[in-house]
Design a protein around this motif. Structure first.
Motif, short mmCIF file in Angstrom:
data_model
loop_
_atom_site.label_atom_id
_atom_site.label_comp_id
_atom_site.label_asym_id
_atom_site.label_seq_id
_atom_site.Cartn_x
_atom_site.Cartn_y
_atom_site.Cartn_z
N TYR A 53 1.00 -1.02 0.06
CA TYR A 53 -0.03 -0.04 -0.02
C TYR A 53 0.92 1.31 -0.11
CZ TYR A 53 -2.68 3.84 1.65
OH TYR A 53 -3.24 5.21 1.66
N ARG A 54 1.85 1.24 0.82
CA ARG A 54 2.87 2.39 0.93
C ARG A 54 3.63 2.60 -0.37
NH1 ARG A 54 4.79 2.24 7.29
NH2 ARG A 54 2.96 2.86 8.20
N GLY A 55 3.77 1.51 -0.90
CA GLY A 55 4.74 1.63 -2.20
C GLY A 55 4.00 2.17 -3.16
N HIS A 56 2.48 1.85 -3.19
CA HIS A 56 1.66 2.21 -4.36
C HIS A 56 1.07 3.55 -4.22
CE1 HIS A 56 -2.41 2.26 -6.51
NE2 HIS A 56 -2.03 1.15 -7.01
N ARG A 57 1.04 3.89 -3.04
CA ARG A 57 0.82 5.47 -2.70
C ARG A 57 1.99 6.08 -3.16
NH1 ARG A 57 0.85 6.57 3.55
NH2 ARG A 57 3.12 6.36 2.94
N ASP A 58 3.02 5.65 -2.95
CA ASP A 58 4.21 6.79 -3.21
C ASP A 58 4.51 6.62 -4.75
OD1 ASP A 58 4.79 7.10 -0.61
OD2 ASP A 58 6.36 5.74 -0.30
N GLY A 59 4.17 5.67 -5.52
CA GLY A 59 4.35 5.41 -6.88
C GLY A 59 3.31 6.34 -7.48
N ARG A 60 2.09 6.32 -7.08
CA ARG A 60 1.01 7.12 -7.58
C ARG A 60 1.55 8.69 -7.35
NH1 ARG A 60 -4.11 5.52 -8.97
NH2 ARG A 60 -5.30 7.82 -9.91
N ARG A 61 1.83 8.91 -6.26
CA ARG A 61 2.24 10.22 -5.99
C ARG A 61 3.15 10.79 -7.30
NH1 ARG A 61 4.14 10.52 -0.25
NH2 ARG A 61 1.88 10.27 -0.01
N VAL A 62 4.28 9.90 -7.44
CA VAL A 62 5.22 10.31 -8.45
C VAL A 62 4.34 10.57 -9.81
CG1 VAL A 62 7.31 9.36 -9.82
CG2 VAL A 62 7.08 9.31 -7.41
N ARG A 63 3.51 9.61 -10.24
CA ARG A 63 2.77 9.61 -11.31
C ARG A 63 1.95 10.91 -11.49
NH1 ARG A 63 -1.73 5.31 -13.29
NH2 ARG A 63 -0.05 4.16 -13.49
N GLU A 64 1.35 11.43 -10.43
CA GLU A 64 0.61 12.66 -10.36
C GLU A 64 1.39 13.92 -10.44
OE1 GLU A 64 -1.77 12.12 -6.88
OE2 GLU A 64 -3.14 10.79 -7.83
N MET A 65 2.43 13.70 -9.92
CA MET A 65 3.82 14.49 -9.85
C MET A 65 4.09 15.17 -11.20
SD MET A 65 6.85 15.53 -7.53
CE MET A 65 7.90 14.13 -8.07
N LEU A 66 4.35 14.00 -12.03
CA LEU A 66 4.85 14.06 -13.61
C LEU A 66 3.91 14.46 -14.44
CD1 LEU A 66 7.34 11.08 -13.49
CD2 LEU A 66 8.10 13.57 -13.37
N ALA A 67 2.51 14.20 -14.05
CA ALA A 67 1.60 14.60 -14.99
C ALA A 67 1.31 16.11 -14.87
CB ALA A 67 0.09 13.83 -14.53
N ASP A 68 1.42 16.56 -13.83
CA ASP A 68 1.03 17.98 -13.31
C ASP A 68 2.12 18.59 -14.16
OD1 ASP A 68 -1.09 17.41 -11.88
OD2 ASP A 68 -0.19 17.65 -10.02
N ARG A 69 3.32 18.24 -13.96
CA ARG A 69 4.63 18.97 -14.57
C ARG A 69 4.32 18.84 -16.14
NH1 ARG A 69 10.21 16.48 -14.50
NH2 ARG A 69 9.54 15.12 -16.12
#
Length: 72
Positions: A53-69
């Motif tokens: 779960y924590r890994g999924h959350r962190d990976g999703r955070r990276v995905r969203e950060m790159l999409a916003d950029r």
């Protein structure tokens, strides 16, 4: 005693296989509700599920950060 358990569980390392698998699923996997994620069922123990779960959350955070950029 409960506090000791929480501290031990919080020490999930990023080299944990469940964490890595969760990070990859969160970063590169399909976007879906986490409750319908069948990959979570692969991990039997509560520590492995928490790490996933924590890994999924962190990976999703990276995905969203790159999409916003990319959209800026």
């Amino acid at each position: 005693m409960i506090q000791e358990q929480v501290v031990r569980d919080a020490a999930i390392r990023s080299d944990d296989p469940a964490y890595r698998n969760g990070w990859e699923d969160g970063r590169f996997g399909p976007t879906q509700l986490f409750l319908s994620n069948s990959n979570l069922a692969e991990w039997g123990g509560h520590r492995e599920r928490l790490a996933y779960y924590r890994g999924h959350r962190d990976g999703r955070r990276v995905r969203e950060m790159l999409a916003d950029r990319d959209s800026a």
